[in-house]
Motif scaffolding. Structure first.
Motif, PDB file in Angstrom:
ATOM      1  N   GLY A  71       0.778  -1.236   0.000  1.00 50.81           N
ATOM      2  CA  GLY A  71       0.000   0.000   0.000  1.00 50.81           C
ATOM      3  C   GLY A  71       0.803   1.276   0.000  1.00 50.81           C
ATOM      4  N   THR A  72       2.115   1.171   0.071  1.00 45.51           N
ATOM      5  CA  THR A  72       2.976   2.359   0.062  1.00 45.51           C
ATOM      6  C   THR A  72       3.741   2.440  -1.249  1.00 45.51           C
ATOM      7  OG1 THR A  72       3.240   2.291   2.458  1.00 45.51           O
ATOM      8  CG2 THR A  72       4.875   3.553   1.216  1.00 45.51           C
ATOM      9  N   MET A  73       3.607   3.562  -1.955  1.00 41.57           N
ATOM     10  CA  MET A  73       4.314   3.754  -3.210  1.00 41.57           C
ATOM     11  C   MET A  73       5.779   4.104  -2.951  1.00 41.57           C
ATOM     12  SD  MET A  73       2.471   3.181  -5.866  1.00 41.57           S
ATOM     13  CE  MET A  73       0.799   3.157  -6.516  1.00 41.57           C
ATOM     14  N   THR A  74       6.665   3.500  -3.738  1.00 41.46           N
ATOM     15  CA  THR A  74       8.084   3.755  -3.575  1.00 41.46           C
ATOM     16  C   THR A  74       8.772   3.705  -4.929  1.00 41.46           C
ATOM     17  OG1 THR A  74      10.131   3.011  -2.482  1.00 41.46           O
ATOM     18  CG2 THR A  74       8.584   1.320  -3.173  1.00 41.46           C
ATOM     19  N   LEU A  75       9.903   4.396  -5.034  1.00 42.80           N
ATOM     20  CA  LEU A  75      10.728   4.316  -6.240  1.00 42.80           C
ATOM     21  C   LEU A  75      11.427   2.972  -6.303  1.00 42.80           C
ATOM     22  CD1 LEU A  75      12.372   7.864  -6.165  1.00 42.80           C
ATOM     23  CD2 LEU A  75      10.440   7.129  -7.564  1.00 42.80           C
ATOM     24  N   ASP A  76      11.962   2.654  -7.463  1.00 45.27           N
ATOM     25  CA  ASP A  76      12.762   1.443  -7.644  1.00 45.27           C
ATOM     26  C   ASP A  76      14.167   1.720  -7.115  1.00 45.27           C
ATOM     27  OD1 ASP A  76      14.234  -0.720  -8.507  1.00 45.27           O
ATOM     28  OD2 ASP A  76      13.445  -0.711 -10.549  1.00 45.27           O
ATOM     29  N   PRO A  77      14.580   1.098  -6.004  1.00 45.69           N
ATOM     30  CA  PRO A  77      15.906   1.387  -5.443  1.00 45.69           C
ATOM     31  C   PRO A  77      17.049   0.942  -6.342  1.00 45.69           C
ATOM     32  CG  PRO A  77      14.881  -0.453  -4.293  1.00 45.69           C
ATOM     33  CD  PRO A  77      13.837   0.118  -5.194  1.00 45.69           C
ATOM     34  N   GLY A  78      16.762   0.083  -7.310  1.00 45.00           N
ATOM     35  CA  GLY A  78      17.812  -0.348  -8.223  1.00 45.00           C
ATOM     36  C   GLY A  78      17.969   0.530  -9.438  1.00 45.00           C
ATOM     37  N   ASN A  79      17.166   1.590  -9.544  1.00 44.34           N
ATOM     38  CA  ASN A  79      17.150   2.420 -10.741  1.00 44.34           C
ATOM     39  C   ASN A  79      17.425   3.871 -10.372  1.00 44.34           C
ATOM     40  OD1 ASN A  79      16.680   3.666 -13.183  1.00 44.34           O
ATOM     41  ND2 ASN A  79      14.574   2.961 -13.411  1.00 44.34           N
ATOM     42  N   GLY A  80      18.518   4.402 -10.868  1.00 42.58           N
ATOM     43  CA  GLY A  80      18.883   5.782 -10.560  1.00 42.58           C
ATOM     44  C   GLY A  80      18.246   6.807 -11.477  1.00 42.58           C
ATOM     45  N   PHE A  81      17.457   6.366 -12.474  1.00 38.57           N
ATOM     46  CA  PHE A  81      16.850   7.290 -13.428  1.00 38.57           C
ATOM     47  C   PHE A  81      15.426   7.615 -12.976  1.00 38.57           C
ATOM     48  CE2 PHE A  81      20.062   4.956 -15.791  1.00 38.57           C
ATOM     49  CZ  PHE A  81      20.764   5.991 -16.390  1.00 38.57           C
ATOM     50  N   VAL A  82      15.168   8.889 -12.713  1.00 43.03           N
ATOM     51  CA  VAL A  82      13.840   9.313 -12.268  1.00 43.03           C
ATOM     52  C   VAL A  82      13.394  10.519 -13.081  1.00 43.03           C
ATOM     53  CG1 VAL A  82      14.192   8.461  -9.919  1.00 43.03           C
ATOM     54  CG2 VAL A  82      14.744  10.845 -10.470  1.00 43.03           C
ATOM     55  N   THR A  83      12.076  10.742 -13.093  1.00 37.20           N
ATOM     56  CA  THR A  83      11.524  11.948 -13.684  1.00 37.20           C
ATOM     57  C   THR A  83      10.725  12.678 -12.608  1.00 37.20           C
ATOM     58  OG1 THR A  83       9.488  10.846 -14.414  1.00 37.20           O
ATOM     59  CG2 THR A  83      11.345  10.858 -15.942  1.00 37.20           C
ATOM     60  N   THR A  84      10.593  13.990 -12.784  1.00 37.17           N
ATOM     61  CA  THR A  84       9.841  14.791 -11.832  1.00 37.17           C
ATOM     62  C   THR A  84       8.855  15.679 -12.579  1.00 37.17           C
ATOM     63  OG1 THR A  84      11.461  16.593 -11.854  1.00 37.17           O
ATOM     64  CG2 THR A  84      11.771  14.853 -10.225  1.00 37.17           C
ATOM     65  N   GLY A  85       7.769  15.971 -11.923  1.00 39.09           N
ATOM     66  CA  GLY A  85       6.776  16.895 -12.454  1.00 39.09           C
ATOM     67  C   GLY A  85       5.904  17.356 -11.306  1.00 39.09           C
ATOM     68  N   GLY A  86       6.004  18.639 -10.933  1.00 39.02           N
ATOM     69  CA  GLY A  86       5.311  19.088  -9.739  1.00 39.02           C
ATOM     70  C   GLY A  86       5.868  18.367  -8.534  1.00 39.02           C
ATOM     71  N   THR A  87       4.995  17.726  -7.771  1.00 41.03           N
ATOM     72  CA  THR A  87       5.436  16.977  -6.594  1.00 41.03           C
ATOM     73  C   THR A  87       5.562  15.485  -6.875  1.00 41.03           C
ATOM     74  OG1 THR A  87       3.133  16.775  -5.868  1.00 41.03           O
ATOM     75  CG2 THR A  87       4.392  18.646  -5.019  1.00 41.03           C
ATOM     76  N   VAL A  88       5.408  15.077  -8.128  1.00 41.38           N
ATOM     77  CA  VAL A  88       5.463  13.664  -8.493  1.00 41.38           C
ATOM     78  C   VAL A  88       6.878  13.286  -8.920  1.00 41.38           C
ATOM     79  CG1 VAL A  88       4.587  11.876 -10.045  1.00 41.38           C
ATOM     80  CG2 VAL A  88       3.045  13.650  -9.194  1.00 41.38           C
ATOM     81  N   VAL A  89       7.415  12.241  -8.310  1.00 43.48           N
ATOM     82  CA  VAL A  89       8.722  11.704  -8.692  1.00 43.48           C
ATOM     83  C   VAL A  89       8.533  10.218  -8.972  1.00 43.48           C
ATOM     84  CG1 VAL A  89      11.118  11.353  -8.002  1.00 43.48           C
ATOM     85  CG2 VAL A  89       9.875  13.356  -7.171  1.00 43.48           C
ATOM     86  N   GLU A  90       8.994   9.750 -10.127  1.00 43.40           N
ATOM     87  CA  GLU A  90       8.829   8.353 -10.511  1.00 43.40           C
ATOM     88  C   GLU A  90      10.103   7.821 -11.148  1.00 43.40           C
ATOM     89  OE1 GLU A  90       4.281   7.528 -11.658  1.00 43.40           O
ATOM     90  OE2 GLU A  90       5.214   9.032 -12.945  1.00 43.40           O
ATOM     91  N   SER A  91      10.297   6.510 -11.046  1.00 42.68           N
ATOM     92  CA  SER A  91      11.375   5.857 -11.769  1.00 42.68           C
ATOM     93  C   SER A  91      10.990   5.777 -13.246  1.00 42.68           C
ATOM     94  CB  SER A  91      11.602   4.446 -11.223  1.00 42.68           C
ATOM     95  OG  SER A  91      11.964   4.482  -9.862  1.00 42.68           O
ATOM     96  N   ARG A  92      11.986   5.617 -14.104  1.00 42.44           N
ATOM     97  CA  ARG A  92      11.661   5.525 -15.524  1.00 42.44           C
ATOM     98  C   ARG A  92      12.546   4.517 -16.216  1.00 42.44           C
ATOM     99  NH1 ARG A  92      15.342   7.598 -19.792  1.00 42.44           N
ATOM    100  NH2 ARG A  92      16.806   9.015 -18.821  1.00 42.44           N
TER     101      ARG A  92
END
Length: 401
Positions: free
Chosen positions: A108-129
């Protein structure tokens, strides 16, 4: 009493240099073995396979339920399978060439992929890519071609009573040259900011690659912050504004931004940059909220832009209940004035699975009724960056030709 006698011990000479060298060598070997063991234990995630499938992996010894949520399936969760006592895994695809954003849902908790250093941002949203190579993926990637510059610019906005921040892309060769350039004003959607089209949209690399391939003319791209109540992206706001919400303007608030673009942004750009300052060399394009703003601005100022692109936004949709008192007669009059101004290129695009699809159908119906010429593009996808990045790669080659 005779003194005690102790046995005499003779020490052989020791080569301290050799001893130090051997000790150091052993330490290096032990360190290398330790590092090798760590690398062997480190998960590869994401792993892009030759057939364009992707394997996502996550270590979580205490998790009960793990999912991967990504833009390839309109953010619908995909269960990950436990493959040993601590590791979860999911295989997706094959996926079409593109960039995809994703996150893991761990109990139930959203998290980034700890194995992936590539992320994108937009506003307050940060995601792996993850990038899938191919025709489109290569357009979005950083290629060995001449690159333009992206500059964060603070500019005065008397209309909004603030100094605000925007991003300005200047094409390769701009700084060294003396020529003038056309300008694309590129607007983001609700929840985004002036960094979204760079971090998530890859606009600068799309333009770099299209210009290098001679598929698009060199142009300046201006990316404003479309939220009139904040001056910049979250990390760049003054302390007094650091907690403000920028979920997107509606109604009169949106009109304030639109007036600011016309009265503040365009004059600033045309004063400080070498531009071709006429309608034939101005383009206005935006998605979602930015598509709504694009319609409003081009309708109210029909002689300002000759190139207009509306992404993922239809006929004054239910977006934020922004037009509860829709005046069709006034709208038709605006469209007729726009037709009289003879835009060179008017484009409308929407994903078939987009929640605003019906609103675009209504918009097209009105345009057909009035007789406004436009180019229509329909894709299979939803309301995601996959559509908007694709649309930019297709629109930019049409502008200023």
């Amino acid at each position: 009493m005779k003194p005690e006698r102790y046995p005499i011990v003779t020490l052989k000479s020791v080569n301290l240099t050799n001893m130090f060298t051997r000790t150091l060598t052993i330490c290096f070997l032990l360190s290398a073995l330790s590092l090798q063991a760590q690398n062997a234990a480190r998960l590869v995630s994401p792993e892009v396979l030759p057939d364009q499938s992707v394997i996502f992996r996550l270590k979580s010894p205490t998790a009960k339920n793990v999912q991967v949520v990504g833009s390839w399936k309109a953010d619908k969760p995909i269960p990950m399978t436990r493959i040993d006592s601590v590791t979860y895994e999911a295989k997706i695809g094959p996926l079409p060439t593109d960039i995809y954003e994703y996150r893991f849902n761990v109990d139930g908790t959203m998290t980034l992929d700890p194995g992936n250093g590539f992320v994108t941002t937009g506003g307050t949203v940060v995601e792996s890519r993850v990038l899938i190579p191919g025709k489109l993926g290569n357009l979005l990637a950083t290629q060995p071609v001449p690159h333009g510059n992206v500059t964060a610019v603070w500019y005065p906005s008397p209309t909004l009573g603030a100094t605000r921040r925007m991003q300005v892309y200047t094409p390769p060769g701009y700084e060294e040259g003396k020529g003038t350039y056309p300008v694309l004003y590129l607007l983001h959607g609700a929840g985004g900011d002036e960094e979204s089209w760079i971090s998530r949209g890859r606009a600068n690399y799309i333009l770099d690659n299209l210009i290098a391939a001679k598929e698009a003319v060199p142009m300046i791209v201006v990316i404003t912050n479309g939220n009139p109540d904040v001056v910049s992206s979250p990390l760049n706001r003054p302390l007094a504004e650091s907690t403000k919400d920028a979920s997107g303007p509606a109604g009169m608030a949106s009109l304030k931004f639109e007036e600011s673009l016309v009265n503040d942004v365009i004059p600033y750009i045309e004063k400080h940059y070498r531009v071709k300052a006429d309608a034939d060399h101005r383009a206005l394009t935006g998605f979602s909220m930015g598509g709504y703003q694009t319609q409003n601005i081009s309708n109210k100022y029909p002689n300002l832009f000759k190139y207009i692109g509306v992404m993922s936004m239809g006929l004054f949709s239910s977006y934020r209940n922004s037009q509860p008192n829709y005046d069709k007669e006034k709208h038709v009059a605006q469209l007729k004035a726009l037709m009289a101004a003879k835009p060179r290129f008017y484009w409308v695009g929407i994903g078939k699975a987009d929640f605003l699809y019906d609103s675009v159908t209504k918009l097209r119906g009105l345009y057909d009724e009035v007789g406004l010429p436009y180019t229509y593009r329909e894709t299979p996808g939803a309301h995601t960056w996959n559509e908007w990045r694709l649309y930019l790669t297709e629109l930019a080659p049409h502008y200023f030709k």
